[in-house]
Design an enzyme around this catalytic site. Structure first.
Site, PDB file in Angstrom:
ATOM      1  CG  ASN A 142      -0.385  -0.124   2.523  1.00  0.00           C
ATOM      2  OD1 ASN A 142       0.640  -0.762   2.689  1.00  0.00           O
ATOM      3  ND2 ASN A 142      -1.013   0.486   3.518  1.00  0.00           N
ATOM      4  CB  ILE A 143       1.655   3.675  -2.316  1.00  0.00           C
ATOM      5  CG1 ILE A 143       2.524   2.473  -2.701  1.00  0.00           C
ATOM      6  CG2 ILE A 143       2.439   4.977  -2.449  1.00  0.00           C
ATOM      7  CD1 ILE A 143       2.862   2.388  -4.181  1.00  0.00           C
ATOM      8  CD  GLU A 144      -1.537   4.856   4.604  1.00  0.00           C
ATOM      9  OE1 GLU A 144      -1.054   5.731   5.353  1.00  0.00           O
ATOM     10  OE2 GLU A 144      -2.263   3.926   5.004  1.00  0.00           O
ATOM     11  CB  CYS A 178      -5.178  -1.282  -1.728  1.00  0.00           C
ATOM     12  SG  CYS A 178      -6.472  -0.455  -0.806  1.00  0.00           S
ATOM     13  CD  GLU A 209      -5.290  -5.805  -1.230  1.00  0.00           C
ATOM     14  OE1 GLU A 209      -4.710  -4.690  -1.193  1.00  0.00           O
ATOM     15  OE2 GLU A 209      -6.043  -6.192  -0.336  1.00  0.00           O
ATOM     16  CB  CYS A 243     -10.683  -2.246   0.316  1.00  0.00           C
ATOM     17  SG  CYS A 243     -10.159  -1.577  -1.269  1.00  0.00           S
ATOM     18  CB  CYS A 266      -8.667  -4.323  -3.796  1.00  0.00           C
ATOM     19  SG  CYS A 266      -7.455  -3.021  -3.467  1.00  0.00           S
TER      20      CYS A 266
HETATM   21  N1  THU Z   1      -5.246  -1.364   2.521  1.00  0.00           N
HETATM   22  C1  THU Z   1      -4.694  -2.182   1.575  1.00  0.00           C
HETATM   23  O1  THU Z   1      -3.563  -1.959   1.112  1.00  0.00           O
HETATM   24  N2  THU Z   1      -5.413  -3.245   1.160  1.00  0.00           N
HETATM   25  C2  THU Z   1      -6.659  -3.558   1.610  1.00  0.00           C
HETATM   26  O2  THU Z   1      -7.334  -4.391   1.038  1.00  0.00           O
HETATM   27  C3  THU Z   1      -7.172  -2.876   2.800  1.00  0.00           C
HETATM   28  C4  THU Z   1      -6.583  -1.537   3.053  1.00  0.00           C
HETATM   29  C5  THU Z   1      -4.471  -0.215   2.983  1.00  0.00           C
HETATM   30  C6  THU Z   1      -4.988   1.113   2.534  1.00  0.00           C
HETATM   31  C7  THU Z   1      -4.448   2.023   3.599  1.00  0.00           C
HETATM   32  O3  THU Z   1      -3.139   2.403   3.244  1.00  0.00           O
HETATM   33  C8  THU Z   1      -4.387   1.150   4.850  1.00  0.00           C
HETATM   34  O4  THU Z   1      -4.482  -0.177   4.404  1.00  0.00           O
HETATM   35  C9  THU Z   1      -5.474   1.430   5.856  1.00  0.00           C
HETATM   36  O5  THU Z   1      -6.717   1.414   5.257  1.00  0.00           O
END
Ligand code: THU
Length: 137
Positions: free
Chosen positions: A46-48, A57, A59, A94, A97
């Site tokens: 994941n890259i915020e 996310c 995935e 999520c 995804c």
């Molecule tokens: N996140 C994912 O990378 N994959 C998911 O399926 C659930 C959520 C990440 C997004 C965000 O950076 C962090 O988890 C919290 O929501």
């Protein structure tokens, strides 16, 4: 049928990818490993972003990396995630995804969710029934 050694390898890679996670806002570190048709594997984290909605996310990072290299169909996905990268409970994908996966994966594609001990297994169809789809597959 995916071999147990392949499942274990995908889970190992997904857990390792939590180390690459850029998550300074949620501190929730996620990794993913995607098995392509030819048995190559693409990983993602994941890259915020300061603009929270721009977050990607793990995935989708893996899917977009693979699709941008020419892959269009996938056989299996492993996901690992948790607060500060501590893998305790399963981290299900999520909704966004799930929708993105449905573009490139069959409903019977297995998804492995890492836990502190072992993993849970679902199919994409279990996680996203009644898929919205505009293409004949
Ligand atoms: N996140 C994912 O990378 N994959 C998911 O399926 C659930 C959520 C990440 C997004 C965000 O950076 C962090 O988890 C919290 O929501």
């Amino acid at each position: 049928m995916i071999k147990q050694a392949t499942i274990d390898h995908l889970l190992f890679l997904a857990k390792g990818m939590t180390k690459q996670s850029y998550a300074p806002y949620s501190h929730f570190h996620v990794g993913a490993a995607l098995l392509c048709d030819d048995d190559s594997i693409y990983t993602g984290c994941n890259i915020e972003n300061a603009s929270y909605g721009a977050t990607n996310c793990a995935e989708r990072t893996a899917v977009f990396k693979a699709v941008s290299e020419g892959y269009r169909h996938f056989k299996a996905l492993a996901i690992a995630g948790g607060p500060e990268g501590e893998i305790d409970e399963a981290c299900p994908p999520c909704g966004i995804c799930r929708q993105v996966l449905s573009e490139f994966c069959d409903a019977d594609m297995p998804i492995y969710l890492a836990k502190s001990e072992g993993y849970d297994e679902y199919t994409l169809g279990q996680l996203l029934p009644l898929t919205f789809d505009l293409l004949e597959k």
